[in-house]
Design a protein around this motif. Structure first.
Motif, PDB file in Angstrom:
ATOM      1  N   ASP A  71       0.819  -1.225   0.000  1.00  0.00           N
ATOM      2  CA  ASP A  71       0.000   0.000   0.000  1.00  0.00           C
ATOM      3  C   ASP A  71       0.848   1.269   0.000  1.00  0.00           C
ATOM      4  OD1 ASP A  71      -2.090  -1.668   0.095  1.00  0.00           O
ATOM      5  OD2 ASP A  71      -2.700  -1.229   2.164  1.00  0.00           O
ATOM      6  N   ARG A  72       1.973   1.245   0.710  1.00  0.00           N
ATOM      7  CA  ARG A  72       2.795   2.466   0.828  1.00  0.00           C
ATOM      8  C   ARG A  72       3.929   2.498  -0.194  1.00  0.00           C
ATOM      9  NH1 ARG A  72       4.863   2.235   6.654  1.00  0.00           N
ATOM     10  NH2 ARG A  72       5.881   4.175   6.058  1.00  0.00           N
ATOM     11  N   LEU A  73       4.074   1.393  -0.943  1.00  0.00           N
ATOM     12  CA  LEU A  73       5.195   1.276  -1.888  1.00  0.00           C
ATOM     13  C   LEU A  73       4.958   2.155  -3.109  1.00  0.00           C
ATOM     14  CD1 LEU A  73       7.859  -0.340  -2.350  1.00  0.00           C
ATOM     15  CD2 LEU A  73       6.499  -1.894  -3.756  1.00  0.00           C
ATOM     16  N   ARG A  74       5.941   3.004  -3.432  1.00  0.00           N
ATOM     17  CA  ARG A  74       5.817   3.899  -4.593  1.00  0.00           C
ATOM     18  C   ARG A  74       6.907   3.663  -5.634  1.00  0.00           C
ATOM     19  NH1 ARG A  74       2.110   6.572  -6.596  1.00  0.00           N
ATOM     20  NH2 ARG A  74       3.088   8.620  -6.769  1.00  0.00           N
ATOM     21  N   THR A  75       7.982   2.999  -5.225  1.00  0.00           N
ATOM     22  CA  THR A  75       9.151   2.920  -6.107  1.00  0.00           C
ATOM     23  C   THR A  75       9.864   1.577  -5.942  1.00  0.00           C
ATOM     24  OG1 THR A  75       9.479   5.311  -5.806  1.00  0.00           O
ATOM     25  CG2 THR A  75      11.334   4.076  -6.712  1.00  0.00           C
ATOM     26  N   VAL A  76      10.253   0.974  -7.076  1.00  0.00           N
ATOM     27  CA  VAL A  76      11.144  -0.194  -7.056  1.00  0.00           C
ATOM     28  C   VAL A  76      12.415   0.195  -7.800  1.00  0.00           C
ATOM     29  CG1 VAL A  76      11.494  -2.586  -7.788  1.00  0.00           C
ATOM     30  CG2 VAL A  76       9.212  -1.835  -7.044  1.00  0.00           C
ATOM     31  N   LEU A  77      13.544   0.102  -7.130  1.00  0.00           N
ATOM     32  CA  LEU A  77      14.846   0.386  -7.747  1.00  0.00           C
ATOM     33  C   LEU A  77      15.591  -0.936  -7.898  1.00  0.00           C
ATOM     34  CD1 LEU A  77      15.835   3.523  -5.610  1.00  0.00           C
ATOM     35  CD2 LEU A  77      14.783   3.476  -7.890  1.00  0.00           C
ATOM     36  N   PHE A  78      15.889  -1.314  -9.136  1.00  0.00           N
ATOM     37  CA  PHE A  78      16.509  -2.615  -9.423  1.00  0.00           C
ATOM     38  C   PHE A  78      17.965  -2.382  -9.835  1.00  0.00           C
ATOM     39  CE2 PHE A  78      17.585  -6.552 -11.302  1.00  0.00           C
ATOM     40  CZ  PHE A  78      16.635  -7.507 -10.987  1.00  0.00           C
ATOM     41  N   ARG A 129      11.694  12.752   1.767  1.00  0.00           N
ATOM     42  CA  ARG A 129      10.781  13.742   1.195  1.00  0.00           C
ATOM     43  C   ARG A 129       9.347  13.449   1.599  1.00  0.00           C
ATOM     44  NH1 ARG A 129      10.060  14.586  -5.237  1.00  0.00           N
ATOM     45  NH2 ARG A 129       8.938  12.642  -4.972  1.00  0.00           N
ATOM     46  N   ASN A 130       8.978  12.170   1.602  1.00  0.00           N
ATOM     47  CA  ASN A 130       7.634  11.801   2.046  1.00  0.00           C
ATOM     48  C   ASN A 130       7.694  10.529   2.890  1.00  0.00           C
ATOM     49  OD1 ASN A 130       5.062  11.073   2.514  1.00  0.00           O
ATOM     50  ND2 ASN A 130       4.362  11.131   0.386  1.00  0.00           N
ATOM     51  N   PRO A 131       7.745  10.675   4.222  1.00  0.00           N
ATOM     52  CA  PRO A 131       7.929   9.527   5.112  1.00  0.00           C
ATOM     53  C   PRO A 131       6.784   8.521   5.075  1.00  0.00           C
ATOM     54  CG  PRO A 131       8.399  11.593   6.243  1.00  0.00           C
ATOM     55  CD  PRO A 131       7.768  11.960   4.935  1.00  0.00           C
ATOM     56  N   GLU A 132       5.690   8.844   4.400  1.00  0.00           N
ATOM     57  CA  GLU A 132       4.594   7.872   4.254  1.00  0.00           C
ATOM     58  C   GLU A 132       4.919   6.819   3.192  1.00  0.00           C
ATOM     59  OE1 GLU A 132       1.883   7.808   6.203  1.00  0.00           O
ATOM     60  OE2 GLU A 132       3.006   9.397   7.215  1.00  0.00           O
ATOM     61  N   GLU A 133       5.851   7.159   2.270  1.00  0.00           N
ATOM     62  CA  GLU A 133       6.156   6.243   1.168  1.00  0.00           C
ATOM     63  C   GLU A 133       7.254   5.261   1.556  1.00  0.00           C
ATOM     64  OE1 GLU A 133       7.256   8.258  -2.441  1.00  0.00           O
ATOM     65  OE2 GLU A 133       5.400   9.434  -2.500  1.00  0.00           O
ATOM     66  N   THR A 134       7.242   4.078   0.912  1.00  0.00           N
ATOM     67  CA  THR A 134       8.369   3.159   1.048  1.00  0.00           C
ATOM     68  C   THR A 134       8.961   2.880  -0.332  1.00  0.00           C
ATOM     69  OG1 THR A 134       6.976   1.190   0.841  1.00  0.00           O
ATOM     70  CG2 THR A 134       7.360   2.034   3.075  1.00  0.00           C
ATOM     71  N   VAL A 135      10.197   2.410  -0.333  1.00  0.00           N
ATOM     72  CA  VAL A 135      10.894   2.082  -1.582  1.00  0.00           C
ATOM     73  C   VAL A 135      11.470   0.677  -1.446  1.00  0.00           C
ATOM     74  CG1 VAL A 135      12.777   2.714  -3.144  1.00  0.00           C
ATOM     75  CG2 VAL A 135      11.510   4.519  -1.933  1.00  0.00           C
ATOM     76  N   LEU A 136      11.284  -0.143  -2.494  1.00  0.00           N
ATOM     77  CA  LEU A 136      11.884  -1.474  -2.531  1.00  0.00           C
ATOM     78  C   LEU A 136      13.159  -1.396  -3.364  1.00  0.00           C
ATOM     79  CD1 LEU A 136      11.546  -4.540  -1.886  1.00  0.00           C
ATOM     80  CD2 LEU A 136      10.284  -4.728  -4.049  1.00  0.00           C
ATOM     81  N   VAL A 137      14.286  -1.687  -2.720  1.00  0.00           N
ATOM     82  CA  VAL A 137      15.574  -1.723  -3.420  1.00  0.00           C
ATOM     83  C   VAL A 137      15.934  -3.191  -3.633  1.00  0.00           C
ATOM     84  CG1 VAL A 137      18.050  -1.269  -3.192  1.00  0.00           C
ATOM     85  CG2 VAL A 137      16.392   0.459  -2.463  1.00  0.00           C
TER      86      VAL A 137
END
Ligand code: CAA
Length: 390
Positions: A71-78, A129-137
């Motif tokens: 739900d909070r995921l906005r970005t996947v960096l591969f 920048r937005n602590p509500e978001e998460t990022v999957l690395v």
């Protein structure tokens, strides 16, 4: 005050098979000790015929998505340096395999073994920048050198996935980072080649120079003193490289720590890489995972990271281990995953490498081999096919 940002979850996956380096020593006509002691490597992971960087990446990330949802995921960096396409991000296949929402961006990053560290820093900036978001690395690689070359025993395969979030459960990143770039031809892979080209001796000195440069920049930007760091996670193309680099850095800084003390700082970070081989972008984070999964209580300790990618870019940064971090780990499952790999001999390993090379260029059906959650089914009309195994 800005919230703590860092690693909230971390998991890994590797190939289905393993080869003991004594098998290679037999073919090369050298003592196994050259690899066990000289390189600090005991085994290499070898992917099954229906595994690749995408299937390992999806397998590494699946338990993280299962635990946290998306739900909070906005970005996947591969991050990878063994990409399967010149244009499309391998992360887009992972996005589908994991059933991630469409309102998520996906991009692939490349700079040899370094790019997962860039991904981690970019992720931290997005979360700040937005602590509500998460990022999957995700860092995923299959390391391939020319067969029968001195570099062959330093192959390997593995993926690490990390969830970057505010108020992280495992590691809070400190803000100081140090970076270093120098155009050097120590290791590269031209577009026409499936295997990397390496100038082995130059790569070792380029690595050490870059680490020294990144450390100096880290210090000049308010990073901790060498004596204030409890553990050091280095990129580990082979685990002895981390020991060499740590001794080199300590000497250049005039540290009074003895060689035994320095080596003891590195040893707890080597357990997984020693058995997996070089996993390129994932390697420095497998060092972290081995350290976290160890017996020591690391609560409140400072870990420095020395990330290196040939070519060359290096970065040094640090983090503090959070109270209660152990409850976020999967230590037993991690160890079990390494033991569960099928042992292959040299003949089978050579066959697997040959199959993998042909799978990348021709339309093919891949045999069902992997017991991982996702498989590479083959290539149809130049389209790679990925599917869940159950
Ligand atoms: N018992 C114990 N030790 C032995 C031994 C024995 N019987 N025989 C040899 N050794 C030791 C040697 O003394 C040497 O140790 P030191 O360097 O500490 O003296 C070690 O084993 C390796 O021996 P060689 O130097 O003779 O090894 P080599 O020439 O066959 O190849 C290598 C080593 C250059 C690392 C080669 O494997 C290679 O090119 N690998 C790929 C490049 C690489 O990993 N570079 C690392 C830095 S670049 C990077 O980090 C990016 C990346 O991921 C690629």
């Amino acid at each position: 005050t800005s919230p703590a940002v860092g690693i909230d979850d971390i998991a890994f996956a590797t190939g289905a098979n393993r080869i003991d380096l004594a098998e290679l020593a037999g073919r090369f006509g050298v003592e196994p000790a050259k690899y066990y002691v000289g390189l600090g490597q005991s085994e290499m992971s070898v992917p099954a015929a229906d595994e690749d960087i995408v299937t390992m990446a999806a397998a590494a990330a699946a338990p993280i998505i299962e635990r946290h949802g998306s739900d909070r995921l906005r970005t996947v960096l591969f991050a990878t340096e063994s990409g399967i396409d010149q244009s499309k991000s391998a992360g887009v296949y992972v996005h589908r395999l994991l059933g991630l929402p469409q309102a998520v961006r996906v991009v692939e990053l490349k700079q040899a073994c370094y790019s997962a560290t860039a991904a981690l820093q970019f992720a931290a900036a997005l979360v700040a920048r937005n602590p509500e978001e998460t990022v999957l690395v995700i860092a995923s690689d299959v390391a391939r050198y020319e067969l029968h070359s001195n570099a062959e025993p330093t192959q390997g395969a593995g993926a690490v996935a990390m969830l970057v979030a505010a108020d992280p459960a495992i590691l809070e990143l400190e803000t100081a980072t140090g970076v270093y770039t120098q155009d050097v031809m120590d290791f590269w892979r031209p577009n026409h080649s499936a295997t990397a080209i390496v100038d082995g001796k130059l790569s070792i000195s380029a690595y050490q120079d870059a680490i020294e440069g990144a450390w100096a920049d880290y210090r000049s930007r308010g990073g901790a003193d060498f004596s204030e760091v409890d553990h050091f996670c280095y990129h580990q193309p082979f685990t002895k490289m981390a020991i060499k680099a740590h001794r080199h850095l300590a000497k250049s800084l005039g540290s009074e720590r003895t060689q035994e003390e320095l080596d003891a700082q590195i040893e707890p970070t080597t357990g997984y890489n020693r058995r997996i081989g070089n996993s390129y972008t994932a390697s420095v984070y497998l060092a972290l995972l081995a350290l976290l999964d160890g017996d020591d209580d690391l609560t409140g300790r400072r870990i420095a990271f020395l990330s290196y990618g040939s070519g060359a870019v290096a970065e040094c940064f640090s983090g503090i281990v959070r109270p209660g971090y152990r409850s976020a780990l999967r230590s037993d499952a991690n160890r079990a995953q390494l033991d569960a790999r099928t042992v292959v001999d040299d003949a089978r390993y050579l066959q697997l490498l040959e199959d993998a090379a042909s799978a990348d260029v021709h339309d093919s059906d891949r045999p069902r081999e992997t017991s991982a959650p996702f498989r590479f089914a083959g290539v149809v009309g130049d389209r790679r096919q990925y599917e869940p195994t159950s």
